[in-house]
Write a protein that holds these residues in place. Structure first.
Motif, PDB file in Angstrom:
ATOM      1  N   ASP A 126       0.962  -1.168  -0.075  1.00  0.00           N
ATOM      2  CA  ASP A 126       0.032   0.024   0.009  1.00  0.00           C
ATOM      3  C   ASP A 126       0.855   1.173  -0.068  1.00  0.00           C
ATOM      4  O   ASP A 126       1.886   1.412   0.239  1.00  0.00           O
ATOM      5  CB  ASP A 126      -0.782  -0.033   1.434  1.00  0.00           C
ATOM      6  CG  ASP A 126      -2.169   0.719   1.143  1.00  0.00           C
ATOM      7  OD1 ASP A 126      -2.545   1.493   0.070  1.00  0.00           O
ATOM      8  OD2 ASP A 126      -2.859   1.166   2.297  1.00  0.00           O
ATOM      9  N   VAL A 127       0.421   2.173  -0.614  1.00  0.00           N
ATOM     10  CA  VAL A 127       0.987   3.681  -0.678  1.00  0.00           C
ATOM     11  C   VAL A 127      -0.004   4.741  -0.545  1.00  0.00           C
ATOM     12  O   VAL A 127      -0.958   4.713  -0.872  1.00  0.00           O
ATOM     13  CB  VAL A 127       1.722   3.964  -2.096  1.00  0.00           C
ATOM     14  CG1 VAL A 127       2.345   5.190  -2.222  1.00  0.00           C
ATOM     15  CG2 VAL A 127       2.943   2.643  -2.521  1.00  0.00           C
ATOM     16  N   SER A 128       0.697   5.683   0.378  1.00  0.00           N
ATOM     17  CA  SER A 128      -0.317   6.797   0.491  1.00  0.00           C
ATOM     18  C   SER A 128       0.397   8.027   0.683  1.00  0.00           C
ATOM     19  O   SER A 128       1.713   7.926   0.858  1.00  0.00           O
ATOM     20  CB  SER A 128      -1.186   6.456   1.821  1.00  0.00           C
ATOM     21  OG  SER A 128      -2.200   7.596   1.806  1.00  0.00           O
ATOM     22  N   TRP A 129      -0.032   9.157   0.681  1.00  0.00           N
ATOM     23  CA  TRP A 129       0.795  10.569   0.706  1.00  0.00           C
ATOM     24  C   TRP A 129       0.849  11.211   2.260  1.00  0.00           C
ATOM     25  O   TRP A 129      -0.110  10.927   2.983  1.00  0.00           O
ATOM     26  CB  TRP A 129      -0.013  11.644   0.087  1.00  0.00           C
ATOM     27  CG  TRP A 129       0.175  11.469  -1.584  1.00  0.00           C
ATOM     28  CD1 TRP A 129      -0.806  10.861  -2.068  1.00  0.00           C
ATOM     29  CD2 TRP A 129       1.389  11.628  -2.284  1.00  0.00           C
ATOM     30  NE1 TRP A 129      -0.549  10.642  -3.612  1.00  0.00           N
ATOM     31  CE2 TRP A 129       0.929  11.286  -3.490  1.00  0.00           C
ATOM     32  CE3 TRP A 129       2.444  12.074  -1.798  1.00  0.00           C
ATOM     33  CZ2 TRP A 129       1.864  11.241  -4.529  1.00  0.00           C
ATOM     34  CZ3 TRP A 129       3.514  12.184  -3.206  1.00  0.00           C
ATOM     35  CH2 TRP A 129       3.115  11.936  -4.104  1.00  0.00           C
ATOM     36  N   TRP A 130       2.117  11.266   2.660  1.00  0.00           N
ATOM     37  CA  TRP A 130       2.270  12.150   3.910  1.00  0.00           C
ATOM     38  C   TRP A 130       2.236  13.563   3.680  1.00  0.00           C
ATOM     39  O   TRP A 130       1.666  14.217   4.440  1.00  0.00           O
ATOM     40  CB  TRP A 130       3.646  11.552   4.591  1.00  0.00           C
ATOM     41  CG  TRP A 130       3.992  12.411   5.753  1.00  0.00           C
ATOM     42  CD1 TRP A 130       4.672  13.565   5.937  1.00  0.00           C
ATOM     43  CD2 TRP A 130       3.766  11.856   7.023  1.00  0.00           C
ATOM     44  NE1 TRP A 130       4.733  13.728   7.283  1.00  0.00           N
ATOM     45  CE2 TRP A 130       4.459  12.657   8.019  1.00  0.00           C
ATOM     46  CE3 TRP A 130       3.320  10.550   7.483  1.00  0.00           C
ATOM     47  CZ2 TRP A 130       4.299  12.676   9.446  1.00  0.00           C
ATOM     48  CZ3 TRP A 130       3.171  10.441   9.036  1.00  0.00           C
ATOM     49  CH2 TRP A 130       3.741  11.238   9.840  1.00  0.00           C
ATOM     50  N   LEU A 186       6.263  10.107   0.944  1.00  0.00           N
ATOM     51  CA  LEU A 186       5.174   8.980   0.761  1.00  0.00           C
ATOM     52  C   LEU A 186       4.986   7.960   2.034  1.00  0.00           C
ATOM     53  O   LEU A 186       6.032   7.978   2.530  1.00  0.00           O
ATOM     54  CB  LEU A 186       5.553   8.090  -0.156  1.00  0.00           C
ATOM     55  CG  LEU A 186       5.211   8.923  -1.704  1.00  0.00           C
ATOM     56  CD1 LEU A 186       5.975   7.995  -2.803  1.00  0.00           C
ATOM     57  CD2 LEU A 186       3.749   8.914  -2.031  1.00  0.00           C
ATOM     58  N   ILE A 187       3.956   7.531   2.465  1.00  0.00           N
ATOM     59  CA  ILE A 187       3.954   6.181   3.292  1.00  0.00           C
ATOM     60  C   ILE A 187       3.910   5.178   2.495  1.00  0.00           C
ATOM     61  O   ILE A 187       3.077   5.067   1.658  1.00  0.00           O
ATOM     62  CB  ILE A 187       2.762   6.639   4.223  1.00  0.00           C
ATOM     63  CG1 ILE A 187       2.494   8.054   4.812  1.00  0.00           C
ATOM     64  CG2 ILE A 187       2.684   5.428   5.178  1.00  0.00           C
ATOM     65  CD1 ILE A 187       1.195   8.109   5.555  1.00  0.00           C
ATOM     66  N   LEU A 188       4.924   4.188   2.849  1.00  0.00           N
ATOM     67  CA  LEU A 188       5.134   2.931   2.105  1.00  0.00           C
ATOM     68  C   LEU A 188       4.957   1.919   2.876  1.00  0.00           C
ATOM     69  O   LEU A 188       5.790   1.777   3.898  1.00  0.00           O
ATOM     70  CB  LEU A 188       6.491   2.838   1.421  1.00  0.00           C
ATOM     71  CG  LEU A 188       6.729   4.112   0.363  1.00  0.00           C
ATOM     72  CD1 LEU A 188       8.294   4.191  -0.119  1.00  0.00           C
ATOM     73  CD2 LEU A 188       6.071   4.081  -0.891  1.00  0.00           C
ATOM     74  N   VAL A 200       6.776  -0.697   7.379  1.00  0.00           N
ATOM     75  CA  VAL A 200       6.300   0.555   7.004  1.00  0.00           C
ATOM     76  C   VAL A 200       7.367   1.810   6.961  1.00  0.00           C
ATOM     77  O   VAL A 200       7.946   1.777   8.079  1.00  0.00           O
ATOM     78  CB  VAL A 200       5.022   0.943   7.683  1.00  0.00           C
ATOM     79  CG1 VAL A 200       4.567   2.286   7.401  1.00  0.00           C
ATOM     80  CG2 VAL A 200       3.788   0.016   7.580  1.00  0.00           C
ATOM     81  N   THR A 201       7.478   2.567   6.012  1.00  0.00           N
ATOM     82  CA  THR A 201       8.352   3.690   6.159  1.00  0.00           C
ATOM     83  C   THR A 201       7.582   5.087   5.526  1.00  0.00           C
ATOM     84  O   THR A 201       6.769   5.002   4.812  1.00  0.00           O
ATOM     85  CB  THR A 201       9.562   3.411   5.200  1.00  0.00           C
ATOM     86  OG1 THR A 201       9.232   3.538   3.746  1.00  0.00           O
ATOM     87  CG2 THR A 201      10.464   2.347   5.790  1.00  0.00           C
ATOM     88  N   VAL A 202       8.154   6.228   5.958  1.00  0.00           N
ATOM     89  CA  VAL A 202       7.808   7.419   5.582  1.00  0.00           C
ATOM     90  C   VAL A 202       8.962   8.150   4.954  1.00  0.00           C
ATOM     91  O   VAL A 202       9.949   8.274   5.491  1.00  0.00           O
ATOM     92  CB  VAL A 202       7.227   8.287   6.757  1.00  0.00           C
ATOM     93  CG1 VAL A 202       7.080   9.696   6.419  1.00  0.00           C
ATOM     94  CG2 VAL A 202       6.275   7.858   7.540  1.00  0.00           C
ATOM     95  N   SER A 203       8.892   8.252   3.532  1.00  0.00           N
ATOM     96  CA  SER A 203       9.965   8.092   2.670  1.00  0.00           C
ATOM     97  C   SER A 203      10.007   9.542   1.680  1.00  0.00           C
ATOM     98  O   SER A 203       8.770   9.874   1.146  1.00  0.00           O
ATOM     99  CB  SER A 203      10.190   6.831   1.893  1.00  0.00           C
ATOM    100  OG  SER A 203      10.308   5.924   2.511  1.00  0.00           O
TER     101      SER A 203
END
Length: 81
Positions: free
Chosen positions: A15-19, A24-26, A33-36
């Protein structure tokens, strides 16, 4: 190509979403899970990933965090005789 320092980043994305507009949140099938950074994919939370149950889902960031949904599967043991 940027060097990948954390081997967990090799696992397929779940899953991918926007921070933010540039972050991105991966979420990966392994549960990491990383905030990249969009530009470098460097984990902005530190050197290691955050860990959830395998195959987590994430929401878009809200203020200073995000919501992750994870499911833990447990097998019931029947001691029927």
């Amino acid at each position: 190509m940027f060097p990948v320092l954390d081997k967990e980043q090799y696992y397929p994305l779940e899953d991918v979403s926007w921070w933010s507009d540039v972050v991105l949140i991966l979420a990966r099938c392994s549960g990491s899970v990383t905030v990249s950074s969009v530009r470098t994919l460097r984990n902005l939370l530190g050197k290691s990933c955050e860990w959830f149950e395998p195959s987590p889902r994430v929401t878009t960031a809200h203020e200073v965090g995000f919501l992750s949904l994870e499911v833990r599967v447990q097998k019931a043991v029947c001691m029927c005789g």
